[in-house]
Design an enzyme around this catalytic site. Structure first.
Site, short mmCIF file in Angstrom:
data_model
loop_
_atom_site.label_atom_id
_atom_site.label_comp_id
_atom_site.label_asym_id
_atom_site.label_seq_id
_atom_site.Cartn_x
_atom_site.Cartn_y
_atom_site.Cartn_z
N HIS A 290 35.27 -61.08 -64.08
CA HIS A 290 36.57 -60.44 -63.99
C HIS A 290 36.94 -60.23 -62.55
CE1 HIS A 290 36.28 -59.76 -68.26
NE2 HIS A 290 35.06 -59.33 -68.08
N THR A 291 38.22 -60.11 -62.30
CA THR A 291 38.69 -59.88 -60.95
C THR A 291 38.12 -58.58 -60.42
OG1 THR A 291 40.75 -60.69 -61.87
CG2 THR A 291 40.77 -60.02 -59.57
#
Lengths: 259, 303
Positions: free
Chosen positions: A38-39
């Site tokens: 995930h970012t």
């Protein structure tokens, strides 16, 4: 129904089954080893939020800038919003995550209204709920990159709380995020040492002063800002305030290369 | 098509229900627009022993008549605590009641965990109602065969709620459900105007008197068969059983009982019996329950 040119692959007998060469997730297994990442950094972000409790209510202020790294990209971003008559929320950090959590909270309030519930979401409940959500997300390594300030009333008592992207949460009489923690909070504490209970006007002057100092010193700050005032009567949000005229940049003349 | 006539006894009334071809599934409507399975489930509530709920402007009270399945067994608990501010009294299938109680407790705990506040009664009732309704609209489920009386105190004051197997819930000033509860409801209707201004003790006494009216002549309220729950302003939930019930039973005026005096009661002193006398009564009470209180068909544990 035999159509020429159509083979078995167009009408699969089984779908969703194991494919040779790929990992197969057995059904019913909640742990997904998909290797998704995930970012872990904010893109468009907001800078400090400052809040304080005064004699008669709570006040919150945040500037209206959405920075794209060091670029002052969006100069009219509303980072402060009214949740109910008893609570207001302001976030610094990723703007997209703020917009997402704002939608979720607005729907939460709508659900309460539709259900006809008499007790509306107050600041204490919102703070607790937000803590649980943010901590849960961090524990899944998928954080909402936010530092939030919740301001309002809980059971007739003024409430001011801070919640972090890692789930750190606390209540205090003065609270700030980002650079505000280093600049604004000491300013507020100094003012309180001189006078314990601040009036509404004193609080507003103090907050504006804090934002001015932040505009001078924080590279990611801007002179347009919002201010929210929460009293037992309700929440008032002042939009499109501007402190540019109160700033003094004479010192720039002394910097070589300014002209 | 064949028709059987089944008579169901409820107090002094004889209800006659026709068994017909529309009552096998809860998902089948009758031509009259009724769901017979749901109505049959409501009958299960009437099989359970009586329980009464009353509220004033500051308190909510539940009293319940506990039943023992035999002399050997303890009296079945009727009142279950849900949270510090909510209690529920059951009438009907105890097992179904436990499932609903567990659900309500989880909802209250979740509210405490996520929002750091006590769950509002109206929110809880909506969720219980939604859960019970599912069972009335699926072919693979059956309705919950239990009626609940909820007593709670929240930011809107005290509440008494009644739920039915039909998944309806009712906000009440006072209510009684279970076997022979009509007599209790009559008492409550007669004294309805007194409840709002009652003190804590007066309120409990009203509830106990209403409950007493559901008893047959030869049965008395004792500390063994009676349970009291109270919650209110500045007061967390308390549930009284056994000896804790004594002070409230002592306050009852035995003479005022509807239905007249029976032979056994003439032997009792006219003044309120002392705690010692109460213990004797419990010891020499007739083996509970008398035959007319037995549920029809003892495969279902209804209490």
């Amino acid at each position: 129904m035999a159509v020429p040119g159509v083979c078995l692959q167009d009408f699969p007998l089984w779908s969703g089954g194991p494919t040779p060469g790929h990992f197969y997730n057995f059904p019913g297994n909640s742990k997904m080893n998909t290797g998704k990442s995930h970012t872990m950094y904010p893109s468009t972000s907001g800078t400090s939020v400052v809040g304080l409790v005064y004699d008669g209510g709570v006040m919150l202020a945040a500037d209206s800038l959405g920075s794209y790294g060091s670029l002052a990209r969006f100069r009219d971003v509303k980072r402060l919003f009214k949740v109910t008559d008893k609570a207001a929320l302001a976030c610094s950090g990723d703007i997209a995550d703020y917009q997402f959590i704002r939608e979720v909270i607005e729907q939460k309030v709508r659900d309460d209204v539709c259900g006809g519930y008499t007790r509306e979401l107050n600041a204490g409940a919102l703070h607790c709920w937000l803590t649980r959500v943010l901590y849960n997300r961090r524990s899944r390594f998928d954080p909402l990159w936010l530092e939030c300030v919740v301001a309002g009333y809980k059971d007739d008592e003024p409430f001011l709380g801070y919640v972090d992207k890692i789930g750190t949460a606390f209540e205090a009489k003065e609270v700030a995020t980002g650079f505000g923690l280093h600049f604004a909070v000491p300013m507020i504490r100094e003012a309180r040492e001189k006078k314990q209970n601040l009036s509404c006007d004193e609080a507003r002057k103090l907050l504006t002063e804090c934002l001015k100092v932040l505009y001078y010193r924080d590279c990611r700050a801007h002179f347009k800002y919002q201010l929210a005032d929460i009293t037992p009567e309700g929440v008032t949000i002042h939009d499109d305030l501007n402190l540019k005229k109160e700033t003094n940049w004479e010192v720039a003349n002394y910097i070589s290369g300014y002209e | 098509r064949h028709q059987n006539i089944t008579g169901v006894v409820d107090g002094s009334q004889l209800l006659v229900m026709f068994r017909n071809q529309y009552d096998n599934d809860v998902t089948v409507w009758s031509p009259q627009g009724r769901l017979h399975q749901v109505e049959y489930a409501m009958e299960a509530v009437k099989q359970g022993s009586a329980t009464v709920g009353v509220k004033s402007s500051s308190h909510a009270v539940l009293v319940a008549l506990k039943r023992a399945s035999s002399e050997l067994a303890a009296h079945q608990k009727k009142i279950m605590p849900i949270d510090k501010h909510i209690a529920v009294s059951i009438s009907g299938l105890t097992a179904d009641a436990r499932v609903l109680s567990r659900f309500m407790r989880t909802e209250c705990l979740n509210e405490q965990f996520a929002h750091n506040q006590a769950l509002s009664l109206n929110k809880l009732m909506e969720r219980v109602g939604a859960k019970m309704q599912i069972a009335t609209q699926r072919y693979d489920k059956r309705p919950y065969g239990v009626g609940l009386l909820l007593a709670g105190f929240d930011e809107d004051g005290p509440h008494i709620y009644q739920t039915c197997p039909s998944a309806n819930y009712y906000d009440c000033q006072a209510m009684a459900i279970g076997a022979r509860s009509q007599s209790a409801r009559t008492y409550l209707e007669r004294h309805l105007d007194e409840f709002r201004s009652s003190t804590r003790e007066e309120l409990i006494r009203h509830a106990l008197r209403a409950l007493r009216d559901t008893l047959p002549n030869d049965v008395e309220l004792t500390n063994k068969n009676c349970s009291i729950a109270i919650v209110g302003k500045g007061e967390d939930l308390s549930i009284y059983d056994d000896d804790d019930v004594n002070p409230y039973l002592e306050g009852l005026d035995q003479e005022e009982r509807r239905g007249g005096a029976g032979g056994a009661r003439d032997a009792q002193p006219p003044a309120a019996p002392t705690a010692a006398a109460e213990e004797d009564d419990a010891a020499s009470a007739p083996p509970p329950p008398p035959t007319d209180e037995q549920p029809q068909g003892d495969s279902m544990e209804t209490d």
